[in-house]
Design a protein around this motif. Sequence first.
Motif, mmCIF file in Angstrom:
data_model
loop_
_atom_site.group_PDB
_atom_site.id
_atom_site.type_symbol
_atom_site.label_atom_id
_atom_site.label_comp_id
_atom_site.label_asym_id
_atom_site.label_seq_id
_atom_site.Cartn_x
_atom_site.Cartn_y
_atom_site.Cartn_z
ATOM 1 N N LEU A 132 7.716 -6.297 -12.406
ATOM 2 C CA LEU A 132 6.598 -6.084 -12.612
ATOM 3 C C LEU A 132 5.243 -6.881 -11.314
ATOM 4 C CD1 LEU A 132 7.228 -9.245 -15.491
ATOM 5 C CD2 LEU A 132 5.991 -7.249 -15.420
ATOM 6 N N THR A 133 5.699 -6.984 -9.980
ATOM 7 C CA THR A 133 4.937 -7.267 -9.536
ATOM 8 C C THR A 133 4.626 -5.879 -8.906
ATOM 9 O OG1 THR A 133 6.016 -8.897 -8.305
ATOM 10 C CG2 THR A 133 5.196 -7.666 -6.647
ATOM 11 N N ALA A 134 5.313 -4.793 -8.435
ATOM 12 C CA ALA A 134 4.507 -4.002 -8.228
ATOM 13 C C ALA A 134 4.259 -2.791 -9.558
ATOM 14 C CB ALA A 134 6.684 -2.770 -8.712
ATOM 15 N N LEU A 135 4.453 -3.080 -10.482
ATOM 16 C CA LEU A 135 2.999 -2.309 -11.878
ATOM 17 C C LEU A 135 1.672 -3.402 -11.553
ATOM 18 C CD1 LEU A 135 5.602 -2.426 -14.901
ATOM 19 C CD2 LEU A 135 5.359 -0.736 -13.130
ATOM 20 N N GLU A 136 1.827 -4.091 -11.410
ATOM 21 C CA GLU A 136 0.801 -5.257 -11.235
ATOM 22 C C GLU A 136 -0.214 -4.361 -10.098
ATOM 23 O OE1 GLU A 136 1.399 -9.125 -10.712
ATOM 24 O OE2 GLU A 136 2.286 -9.184 -12.704
ATOM 25 N N ARG A 137 0.800 -4.282 -8.971
ATOM 26 C CA ARG A 137 0.056 -3.760 -7.175
ATOM 27 C C ARG A 137 -0.339 -2.328 -7.875
ATOM 28 N NH1 ARG A 137 3.868 -6.720 -2.718
ATOM 29 N NH2 ARG A 137 2.888 -8.471 -2.965
ATOM 30 N N THR A 138 1.296 -1.336 -8.647
ATOM 31 C CA THR A 138 0.011 0.067 -8.237
ATOM 32 C C THR A 138 -1.096 0.633 -10.170
ATOM 33 O OG1 THR A 138 1.971 0.347 -9.719
ATOM 34 C CG2 THR A 138 1.545 0.317 -7.431
ATOM 35 N N GLY A 139 -1.201 -0.012 -10.424
ATOM 36 C CA GLY A 139 -2.227 -0.371 -11.922
ATOM 37 C C GLY A 139 -0.776 0.133 -12.632
ATOM 38 N N ARG A 140 -0.274 0.491 -12.573
ATOM 39 C CA ARG A 140 0.950 2.212 -13.318
ATOM 40 C C ARG A 140 1.992 0.826 -14.654
ATOM 41 N NH1 ARG A 140 4.991 4.621 -9.758
ATOM 42 N NH2 ARG A 140 3.159 5.142 -7.663
ATOM 43 N N GLU A 141 1.791 1.591 -15.574
ATOM 44 C CA GLU A 141 2.202 0.970 -16.998
ATOM 45 C C GLU A 141 3.548 0.811 -17.466
ATOM 46 O OE1 GLU A 141 1.167 2.191 -20.738
ATOM 47 O OE2 GLU A 141 -1.223 2.766 -20.057
ATOM 48 N N HIS A 142 4.692 1.579 -16.509
ATOM 49 C CA HIS A 142 6.525 1.216 -16.698
ATOM 50 C C HIS A 142 6.667 1.690 -15.535
ATOM 51 C CE1 HIS A 142 6.656 5.098 -17.430
ATOM 52 N NE2 HIS A 142 5.630 5.712 -18.581
ATOM 53 N N PRO A 143 7.968 1.183 -15.057
ATOM 54 C CA PRO A 143 8.572 1.656 -13.527
ATOM 55 C C PRO A 143 9.380 3.299 -13.705
ATOM 56 C CG PRO A 143 9.595 0.156 -15.055
ATOM 57 C CD PRO A 143 8.600 0.172 -15.658
ATOM 58 N N ASP A 144 8.504 3.832 -12.461
ATOM 59 C CA ASP A 144 9.219 5.234 -12.515
ATOM 60 C C ASP A 144 10.356 5.110 -11.373
ATOM 61 O OD1 ASP A 144 7.604 5.227 -10.524
ATOM 62 O OD2 ASP A 144 6.391 5.977 -11.169
ATOM 63 N N GLN A 145 10.938 5.846 -10.883
ATOM 64 C CA GLN A 145 12.082 5.925 -9.437
ATOM 65 C C GLN A 145 11.548 5.660 -8.631
ATOM 66 O OE1 GLN A 145 14.569 8.588 -9.401
ATOM 67 N NE2 GLN A 145 14.988 9.325 -11.260
ATOM 68 N N GLU A 146 10.171 5.754 -8.274
ATOM 69 C CA GLU A 146 9.064 5.097 -7.053
ATOM 70 C C GLU A 146 9.132 3.894 -7.114
ATOM 71 O OE1 GLU A 146 5.124 5.602 -4.689
ATOM 72 O OE2 GLU A 146 5.341 6.732 -6.220
ATOM 73 N N VAL A 147 9.039 3.136 -7.825
ATOM 74 C CA VAL A 147 8.601 1.927 -8.689
ATOM 75 C C VAL A 147 10.013 0.854 -8.252
ATOM 76 C CG1 VAL A 147 8.385 -0.316 -10.094
ATOM 77 C CG2 VAL A 147 6.824 2.038 -9.411
ATOM 78 N N LEU A 148 11.093 1.935 -9.064
ATOM 79 C CA LEU A 148 12.301 1.102 -9.182
ATOM 80 C C LEU A 148 12.694 0.585 -7.803
ATOM 81 C CD1 LEU A 148 13.752 2.860 -12.111
ATOM 82 C CD2 LEU A 148 13.446 0.752 -11.821
#
Length: 88
Positions: A63-79
């Motif tokens: 969730l923190t990563a998504l907030e920082r990146t503006g993405r809607e769902h996790p991908d392998q980079e976010v993971l």
Amino acid sequence: MTRGARIFIWQHVTKLTLDEVQQVIPLYHPIWANTDPIDIAYADRHATHGNFRNWARLTAHALTALERTGREHPDQEVLRWAFSRLGS
């Protein structure tokens, strides 16, 4: 007097299989609902290992990563970023 958690009955929860993870995790939190099943399997294989508590921790970091990146769902980079926050 100290305050703490009161546990009435301990429940043993077994490890989720990958099939169970694929069914349960998209229902657990909205960020997983539209996540590619391949990425969910990737997260389970590399970090959560069928453990629901680990999924809860990973979800918080994702969730923190998504907030920082503006993405809607996790991908392998976010993971991968979220994995790095989990510690050992």
